[in-house]
Scaffold this active site. Structure first.
Site, PDB file in Angstrom:
ATOM      1  CD  GLU A  79      33.142  36.738  39.977  1.00  0.00           C
ATOM      2  OE1 GLU A  79      32.416  35.801  39.910  1.00  0.00           O
ATOM      3  OE2 GLU A  79      33.807  37.250  38.785  1.00  0.00           O
ATOM      4  CB  CYS A 142      39.987  38.053  41.681  1.00  0.00           C
ATOM      5  SG  CYS A 142      40.615  39.160  40.518  1.00  0.00           S
ATOM      6  CG  HIS A 164      36.352  39.512  37.940  1.00  0.00           C
ATOM      7  ND1 HIS A 164      36.290  38.369  38.763  1.00  0.00           N
ATOM      8  CD2 HIS A 164      37.910  39.732  38.003  1.00  0.00           C
ATOM      9  CE1 HIS A 164      37.123  37.933  39.169  1.00  0.00           C
ATOM     10  NE2 HIS A 164      38.070  38.838  38.829  1.00  0.00           N
TER      11      HIS A 164
END
Length: 197
Positions: A79, A142, A164
């Site tokens: 991310e 998350c 992820h």
């Protein structure tokens, strides 16, 4: 020896397993020059992040890397950014379902990850595994963890990132992408080796 704290979540949303923790728990204790400490965290707003912060206070890691499940994604996706928003389309494991709420009431809109996300993607791809950058960690637990950790460690030496991972084959229904567990473990291992980039 540098210290890495890496976390995975417990199952949520009616699933019996969570590939993030299944993969994290199988990682070696030493990867390259990294001493790896593993922690399972609950899929619960705020509580998950606080447990990571407590562990980090004791461990004093150089890097905190959290891993979560993103059903429907084809590859392993570091991310790029965490946003200051809690927006749940399903309840967390404690029944919380915040809507349009900030993660930190006086925090900035977003923080960029402080780990080398592009080098991590490249290292995963070198194994022939699907990987790409993600520009949205969502607004569920998350993202809550990612943003909280980035906020807490802003302007410190501690680097923070989030990856992820897809469903495991046994979770994936027809035409939904998945990745075998050993491939996820290999991808995460490659990502960790790229932390020095």
């Amino acid at each position: 020896m540098k210290k890495l704290l890496i976390t995975g979540f417990d199952p949520f949303g009616g699933e019996a397993i969570n590939p993030s923790w299944e993969a994290v728990r199988l990682l070696p204790d030493l990867i390259g020059g990294w001493q790896v400490t593993k922690l399972q965290i609950p899929t619960v707003f705020d509580r998950a992040a606080q447990l990571v912060l407590q562990q980090a206070e004791m461990l004093q890691p150089d890097v905190i890397l959290c891993v979560g499940q993103a059903g429907g994604r084809r590859g392993i996706t570091p991310e790029v950014v965490g946003i200051n928003l809690r927006e749940a389309n399903i309840p967390d494991n404690a029944g919380n379902a915040p809507q349009n709420a900030p993660v930190v009431s006086d925090g900035p809109a977003a923080y960029f990850s402080t780990v080398p996300v592009r080098a991590m993607v490249a290292a995963i791809r070198e194994l022939g595994l699907p990987a790409s950058l993600s520009y949205s960690a969502g607004a569920f637990v998350c993202n809550d963890v990612l943003y909280t950790l980035l906020h807490h460690h802003d302007r410190t030496q501690v680097k923070v990132g989030f990856i992820h991972v897809p469903y495991l084959p046994e979770q994936a229904k027809e035409n939904i992408p998945s990745l075998p567990l050993d491939r996820i473990v290999a991808g995460l291992t490659a990502a960790i080796t790229a932390l020095d980039s």
